[in-house]
Design an enzyme around this catalytic site. Structure first.
Site, PDB file in Angstrom:
ATOM      1  N   ASN A   9       0.594  -1.060  -0.269  1.00 19.35           N
ATOM      2  CA  ASN A   9       0.214  -0.285  -0.169  1.00 19.35           C
ATOM      3  C   ASN A   9       1.041   1.046  -0.124  1.00 19.35           C
ATOM      4  O   ASN A   9       1.714   1.412   1.507  1.00 19.35           O
ATOM      5  CB  ASN A   9      -0.958  -0.264   1.375  1.00 19.35           C
ATOM      6  CG  ASN A   9      -1.854   1.342   1.699  1.00 19.35           C
ATOM      7  OD1 ASN A   9      -1.585   1.991   0.442  1.00 19.35           O
ATOM      8  ND2 ASN A   9      -2.487   1.402   2.343  1.00 19.35           N
ATOM      9  N   LYS A  11      -0.013   4.216  -0.188  1.00 17.81           N
ATOM     10  CA  LYS A  11      -0.483   5.335  -0.049  1.00 17.81           C
ATOM     11  C   LYS A  11      -0.559   6.699  -0.510  1.00 17.81           C
ATOM     12  O   LYS A  11      -0.134   6.404  -1.967  1.00 17.81           O
ATOM     13  CB  LYS A  11       0.066   5.167   1.989  1.00 17.81           C
ATOM     14  CG  LYS A  11       0.147   4.287   2.205  1.00 17.81           C
ATOM     15  CD  LYS A  11       0.238   4.225   3.269  1.00 17.81           C
ATOM     16  CE  LYS A  11       0.182   3.970   4.763  1.00 17.81           C
ATOM     17  NZ  LYS A  11      -0.076   3.973   6.348  1.00 17.81           N
ATOM     18  N   HIS A  99     -10.169   0.762   4.856  1.00 16.87           N
ATOM     19  CA  HIS A  99      -8.613   0.960   5.613  1.00 16.87           C
ATOM     20  C   HIS A  99      -8.203   2.202   6.744  1.00 16.87           C
ATOM     21  O   HIS A  99      -9.516   3.214   6.679  1.00 16.87           O
ATOM     22  CB  HIS A  99      -6.931   1.743   4.302  1.00 16.87           C
ATOM     23  CG  HIS A  99      -6.211   1.755   5.221  1.00 16.87           C
ATOM     24  ND1 HIS A  99      -5.126   2.565   6.063  1.00 16.87           N
ATOM     25  CD2 HIS A  99      -4.449   0.900   4.617  1.00 16.87           C
ATOM     26  CE1 HIS A  99      -4.133   2.047   6.459  1.00 16.87           C
ATOM     27  NE2 HIS A  99      -3.602   0.943   5.406  1.00 16.87           N
ATOM     28  N   GLU A 101      -6.960   4.782   7.891  1.00 18.89           N
ATOM     29  CA  GLU A 101      -6.571   5.408   7.718  1.00 18.89           C
ATOM     30  C   GLU A 101      -8.499   6.541   6.810  1.00 18.89           C
ATOM     31  O   GLU A 101      -8.548   7.661   6.878  1.00 18.89           O
ATOM     32  CB  GLU A 101      -5.801   5.782   6.529  1.00 18.89           C
ATOM     33  CG  GLU A 101      -4.011   5.520   7.085  1.00 18.89           C
ATOM     34  CD  GLU A 101      -2.626   5.850   6.329  1.00 18.89           C
ATOM     35  OE1 GLU A 101      -2.697   5.335   5.237  1.00 18.89           O
ATOM     36  OE2 GLU A 101      -2.156   4.934   7.427  1.00 18.89           O
ATOM     37  N   GLU A 171      -5.061  -5.359  10.331  1.00 19.22           N
ATOM     38  CA  GLU A 171      -4.326  -4.216  10.518  1.00 19.22           C
ATOM     39  C   GLU A 171      -4.647  -3.333  12.437  1.00 19.22           C
ATOM     40  O   GLU A 171      -5.354  -2.334  12.491  1.00 19.22           O
ATOM     41  CB  GLU A 171      -4.589  -2.880   9.704  1.00 19.22           C
ATOM     42  CG  GLU A 171      -3.915  -3.652   8.049  1.00 19.22           C
ATOM     43  CD  GLU A 171      -3.606  -2.671   7.166  1.00 19.22           C
ATOM     44  OE1 GLU A 171      -2.654  -3.086   6.658  1.00 19.22           O
ATOM     45  OE2 GLU A 171      -4.668  -1.571   6.796  1.00 19.22           O
ATOM     46  N   GLY A 177       2.544   1.876  10.805  1.00 17.85           N
ATOM     47  CA  GLY A 177       3.368   3.567  10.634  1.00 17.85           C
ATOM     48  C   GLY A 177       4.150   4.102  11.885  1.00 17.85           C
ATOM     49  O   GLY A 177       4.492   5.047  11.789  1.00 17.85           O
ATOM     50  N   SER A 217       4.052  -2.166  10.029  1.00 18.48           N
ATOM     51  CA  SER A 217       4.693  -2.314  10.184  1.00 18.48           C
ATOM     52  C   SER A 217       5.256  -4.019   9.816  1.00 18.48           C
ATOM     53  O   SER A 217       6.660  -4.297  10.806  1.00 18.48           O
ATOM     54  CB  SER A 217       5.666  -2.049  11.848  1.00 18.48           C
ATOM     55  OG  SER A 217       4.362  -0.358  12.211  1.00 18.48           O
TER      56      SER A 217
HETATM   57  C1  PEP Z   1      -0.780   0.204   6.175  1.00 16.11           C
HETATM   58  O1  PEP Z   1      -0.618   1.030   6.066  1.00 16.11           O
HETATM   59  O2  PEP Z   1      -1.736  -0.804   5.573  1.00 16.11           O
HETATM   60  C2  PEP Z   1       0.434  -0.244   6.678  1.00 16.11           C
HETATM   61  C3  PEP Z   1       0.283  -1.360   7.810  1.00 16.11           C
HETATM   62  O3  PEP Z   1       1.228   0.517   6.639  1.00 16.11           O
HETATM   63  P1  PEP Z   1       2.733   0.273   7.958  1.00 16.11           P
HETATM   64  O4  PEP Z   1       3.613  -1.314   6.983  1.00 16.11           O
HETATM   65  O5  PEP Z   1       3.801   1.620   6.638  1.00 16.11           O
HETATM   66  O6  PEP Z   1       2.526  -0.027   9.051  1.00 16.11           O
END
Ligand code: PEP
Length: 255
Positions: A9, A11, A99, A101, A171, A177, A217
């Site tokens: 992803n 973003k 997601h 976000e 997630e 992040g 992460s």
């Molecule tokens: C994500 O945005 O779906 C995500 C898992 O980000 P990160 O790997 O940077 O934590």
């Protein structure tokens, strides 16, 4: 069929030239994928057309295109929105829906997420349905109820056949992040719980078919341990998907 998947992803990162350069680096690696393994990249909408052409010219790369969002509407006077048909026309096969976000920053409710799941399906693409709890919910150990409600309100209207082809990404918001990852045991516990919800609703055969990704992460140094858990079928990768070497190492961690 249950697949092993690594999905990136991106973003709102990278311009089109930078995206092309990243994908060229992935193509050059000629990663050997097994029959049940899939690699997906979800770039910003503006890059999808150029990346489709690049991937069409390098079919051997087996990288699939996904999008990060979709309109719940089919077409018409919806300024700034992107429809399922527009994405499908560019060979987009997957769309991230719900997601955290989008849920948190753009106030997407479970009801809206459900509509977007339907929009993806009606354009014959596969939703990557995201769920996961915020830190304050984890702190009071209410994560199971929280995730169950997201799944009930986002997916329970689907029939079993449709459900079996879906991808779910767990997630935990506190791990996205932040550099803070759920431990392999925490991920496995939640993934097994999610599979038990699917089993109760649609039966064990369907529950076994659904691919459940972990996101939060994931990095080259923790991917292997996470992916080796029974109910973790790969990862949805944010930051580490923006670096070709990291993303390649994570793909190689797929069992
Ligand atoms: C994500 O945005 O779906 C995500 C898992 O980000 P990160 O790997 O940077 O934590």
């Amino acid at each position: 069929m249950r697949k092993k998947i690594v999905a990136g992803n991106w973003k709102m990162n990278l311009n089109t030239d930078q995206g092309i350069s990243l994908v060229n680096d992935l193509i050059k690696e000629k990663i050997d994928l097994k029959y049940n393994q899939t690699v997906i990249i979800c770039p910003p909408f503006t890059h999808i057309g150029s990346l489709k052409m690049l991937l069409d010219n390098n079919e051997g790369s087996k990288i699939q295109l996904g999008a990060q969002n979709i309109s719940d509407k089919a077409s018409g006077a919806y300024t700034g929105e992107i429809s399922g048909e527009m994405l499908k026309h560019l060979d987009t096969r997957y769309v991230i829906v719900g997601h955290s976000e989008r849920r948190e920053i753009y106030n997407e409710s479970n009801e809206m997420v459900q509509k977007k799941v339907d929009a993806v399906l009606s354009s014959k693409m596969t939703p990557i349905f995201c769920c996961g709890e915020p830190l304050k919910v984890r702190e009071v150990e209410n994560q199971n109820d929280y995730v169950q409600q997201q799944i009930e309100e986002g997916l329970f209207h689907l029939n079993g056949e449709t459900m079996s082809s879906l991808i779910i990404a767990y997630e935990p918001i506190w791990a996205i992040g932040t550099g803070r990852t759920a431990s392999a045991a925490q991920a496995e516990e939640m993934h097994a719980f999610i599979r038990s919800i699917l089993e109760k609703k649609w039966g064990s055969e369907i529950a076994e078919d659904v691919t459940i990704l972990y996101g939060g992460s994931v990095k080259p140094d923790n991917a292997q341990e996470l992916f080796s858990q029974d109910n973790v079928d790969g990862g949805l990768i944010g930051g580490a998907a923006l670096d070709a070497n990291s993303f390649i190492d994570i793909i190689k961690a797929l069992a």
